[in-house]
Design an enzyme around this catalytic site. Structure first.
Site, short mmCIF file in Angstrom:
data_model
loop_
_atom_site.label_atom_id
_atom_site.label_comp_id
_atom_site.label_asym_id
_atom_site.label_seq_id
_atom_site.Cartn_x
_atom_site.Cartn_y
_atom_site.Cartn_z
N LYS A 28 -17.26 50.94 -7.02
CA LYS A 28 -17.03 49.97 -8.11
C LYS A 28 -15.90 50.43 -9.03
O LYS A 28 -15.41 51.54 -8.89
CB LYS A 28 -18.32 49.77 -8.90
CG LYS A 28 -19.59 49.68 -8.06
CD LYS A 28 -19.62 48.48 -7.12
CE LYS A 28 -20.88 48.55 -6.27
NZ LYS A 28 -21.13 47.42 -5.43
C1 LIG Z 1 -22.74 47.21 -5.30
C2 LIG Z 1 -23.30 45.88 -5.48
C3 LIG Z 1 -24.65 45.67 -5.83
C4 LIG Z 1 -25.67 46.76 -5.84
O1 LIG Z 1 -25.39 47.84 -6.63
P1 LIG Z 1 -26.03 49.25 -6.28
O2 LIG Z 1 -25.64 50.09 -7.46
O3 LIG Z 1 -25.44 49.73 -5.01
O4 LIG Z 1 -27.51 49.07 -6.19
C5 LIG Z 1 -25.07 44.38 -6.09
N1 LIG Z 1 -24.23 43.33 -6.00
C6 LIG Z 1 -22.94 43.49 -5.65
C7 LIG Z 1 -22.05 42.28 -5.59
C8 LIG Z 1 -22.44 44.75 -5.35
O5 LIG Z 1 -21.16 44.88 -4.98
#
Ligand SMILES: *Cc1c(COP(=O)(O)O)cnc(C)c1O
Length: 444
Positions: free
Chosen positions: A217
Site C-alpha cells: 500500500k
Molecule cells: C490490501 C487490501 C485489503 C486488505 O488489507 P489487509 O491489510 O491485507 O488485510 C482490502 N481491500 C483492498 C482493496 C486491498 O487492496
C-alpha cells in the site's frame, strides 16, 4: 545505437521498435517496484521502533494517549483526513470487519462490493455471515453506479465502493444510489491512502473508510489498518468489536454518564488491536505520505501526456477525479484484448514496466473471476455457514460470467505502475518508449 548509423538515419534507427531489433528506449536503471512507503523507511522509523523497544511497553493501552504511537497514528490520520474518529487495527481486513459491524451489518445481510477489488473486501463480509453481492465495474475500473442500483435487494445493507490503485470511485453517483435506498457506505481505501474526491479525503465521503498498511500500500508497516468515521456511534461499535476488552481500557474516559452508557452498550469483540511496534512505523510513514504522492502525481502527469500523444485521448483511462488520484498507475485502453497484449509486449521490449489487467489464464485475486471459494461457496464450517442457514439462507448466485463489463474493460487495459523512486531520466525514457510504440501502432 550502432556507431555505423549515419546521422540522417539515426532518428529512423531510434524509431525502430526494440521488439524488432531496434534500440531499447529505456536504459536508465529500473527502480524497485511496488514499494511506495517501504522504500522510504529511514532513520525516523528506526528511531521510533527503537523507542518502543527501549521503553519495554509494546501494548498501546499500557500507555497514555499522548505517549502511544498507535494513538498518535490515529490522531494524525484524523487530522489529515478531517474525520472525527480514527481506530488503528492490525490489518485492513480487520478495519473492514470492524467498519461493517460499526454500520450494523448482521448475518444474512447483503453487502455490495465491486467485481474488481482485492478478495479481502468480499472475505470481510463473509466473515460476519453476510453475503457479498458483486457489482460490475465501469471504464474507471471501479464500481458502476448503474449496476449498483440494479443489484440492490430488500436484504441490502451496506455498499463498499473500493478506490482501486490510488484512483477514486464515482462517489457522487454511488452516494446518490445509496441514499435513495437507505444504504450505508463503507469506503475501502486500502489502496488509496491520500486520494481525494472533489477536495475531500477518501473515507470521509461515505459513513466510514477502511485503510490498510500491508506492504504493497501507499504507506506500510508490513501489516496494519485503520478505520475512520465522523459518526460516534459507528466508531464506538467498531471499537467494541475491535477489542473484546475495550471497555476496560476506557473505564476512566469521559463523563460518568458516558461511562455508564458504554457499559450498557458494549458487546462481544475480537482482538484487532494495533501493537505499538506497528504504530511506530505507521505514524512515521504517514508523515511521509504526501511527499511520496506529490512525486507519483507529477510522474503520472508526464505519462498521461505521453500516452495522450501516443494513443490519442480516447485510449486514456477515465478518472472520476483526476486531481485527487494518487498517481500510482497509468492505464490505457485498447480496442481489443489482442491489441492490449501487443502494446504490453512492445512496451516491455522497450524496457517499460507494464502489464495487461486480465487473462483467464493468469489468476489474479483482484478480479471476481478468480475468487474461487466465493464462486464455489466454500466454507470452513461443518454446517455450511454462512452459505447454508435456516434463518438467513443465501439468495445470492455467483458465476464467472456475471460481470461482463469487468471482463471487457480489464481485458483491454494496459497498466503502467508508478513509484516515487522513478528518476527523471527514467520517466523521460519511459515517455519516449510510449511515444515510439504509439507511432508504430498508428502506422499499423
Ligand atoms: C490490501 C487490501 C485489503 C486488505 O488489507 P489487509 O491489510 O491485507 O488485510 C482490502 N481491500 C483492498 C482493496 C486491498 O487492496
Amino acid at each position: 545505437m550502432s556507431a555505423k548509423v549515419k546521422p540522417e538515419n539515426a532518428r529512423v534507427a531510434a524509431d525502430r521498435l526494440a521488439a524488432e531489433g531496434g534500440p531499447r528506449a529505456v536504459t536508465a536503471p529500473r527502480p524497485t517496484l511496488w514499494a511506495h512507503g517501504p522504500a522510504e523507511i529511514g532513520k525516523e522509523e528506526i528511531a521510533a521502533v527503537r523507542k518502543v523497544l527501549e521503553r519495554r511497553m509494546l501494548f498501546r493501552f499500557g500507555l497514555d494517549r499522548k505517549e502511544s504511537y498507535a494513538a498518535r497514528f490515529e490522531d494524525l490520520m484524523a487530522k489529515k483526513t478531517g474525520a472525527r474518529f480514527a481506530l488503528a487495527m492490525n490489518s485492513g481486513t480487520s478495519a473492514l470487519m470492524a467498519g461493517l459491524v460499526g454500520l450494523g451489518v448482521s448475518p444474512g445481510d447483503e453487502v455490495l462490493v465491486p467485481a474488481y477489488t482485492y478478495i479481502a473486501t468480499a472475505a470481510a463480509v463473509l466473515a460476519l455471515g453476510a453475503f457479498p453481492v458483486i457489482v460490475d465495474v465501469d471504464r474507471s475500473l471501479m464500481m458502476d453506479p448503474q449496476d449498483l442500483a440494479k443489484k440492490i435487494t430488500p436484504r441490502s445493507c451496506v455498499v463498499i465502493p473500493v478506490h482501486m490503485r490510488g484512483s477514486v470511485c464515482d462517489m457522487e453517483r454511488i452516494l446518490a444510489v445509496a441514499r435513495r435506498h437507505k444504504l450505508r457506505v463503507l469506503e475501502d481505501c486500502a489502496q488509496a491512502n491520500g486520494a481525494t474526491y472533489r477536495g475531500r479525503h477518501v473515507g470521509t465521503l461515505g459513513d466510514a473508510g477502511a485503510f490498510s498498511l500491508q506492504q504493497s500500500k501507499v504507506i506500510s508497516a508490513g501489516e496494519g489498518g485503520i478505520l475512520i468515521t465522523s459518526d460516534r456511534r459507528v466508531f464506538e461499535r467498531a471499537a467494541f468489536y475491535h477489542d473484546s476488552a475495550y471497555m476496560f481500557w476506557m473505564e476512566k474516559q469521559g463523563t460518568p454518564a458516558e461511562q455508564r452508557r458504554r457499559q450498557r452498550e458494549t458487546f462481544l469483540g475480537q482482538n484487532f488491536r494495533m501493537p505499538e511496534l506497528l504504530g511506530a512505523v505507521a505514524y512515521e510513514q504517514l508523515k511521509k505520505r504526501d511527499r511520496i504522492l506529490a512525486r507519483t502525481r507529477a510522474i503520472k502527469r508526464r505519462l498521461w501526456a505521453a500516452c495522450e500523444d501516443a494513443f490519442g485521448p480516447e485510449a486514456l483511462e477515465s478518472p472520476n477525479d483526476r486531481a485527487g488520484d494518487c498517481g500510482l498507475a497509468m492505464t490505457v485502453f485498447c480496442e481489443s484484448p489482442a491489441q492490449a497484449m501487443e502494446w504490453a509486449r512492445l512496451l516491455k521490449a522497450e524496457g517499460v514496466n507494464c502489464g495487461t489487467r486480465f487473462s483467464k489464464e493468469i489468476p489474479d485475486r483482484h478480479v471476481y473471476y478468480f475468487w474461487n471459494y466465493i464462486m464455489e461457496k466454500r466454507t470452513p464450517h461443518r454446517n455450511g455457514f454462512p452459505w447454508v442457514s435456516r434463518d438467513h439462507p443465501c439468495m445470492v448466485q455467483y458465476d464467472r460470467e456475471m460481470c461482463p463489463q469487468t471482463i471487457h474493460w480489464m481485458e483491454r487495459a494496459v497498466l503502467m505502475p508508478i513509484t516515487q523512486a522513478m528518476s527523471d531520466e527514467y520517466v523521460r525514457q519511459v515517455c519516449t518508449a510510449i511515444r515510439k510504440v504509439g507511432r508504430w501502432s498508428s502506422a499499423h
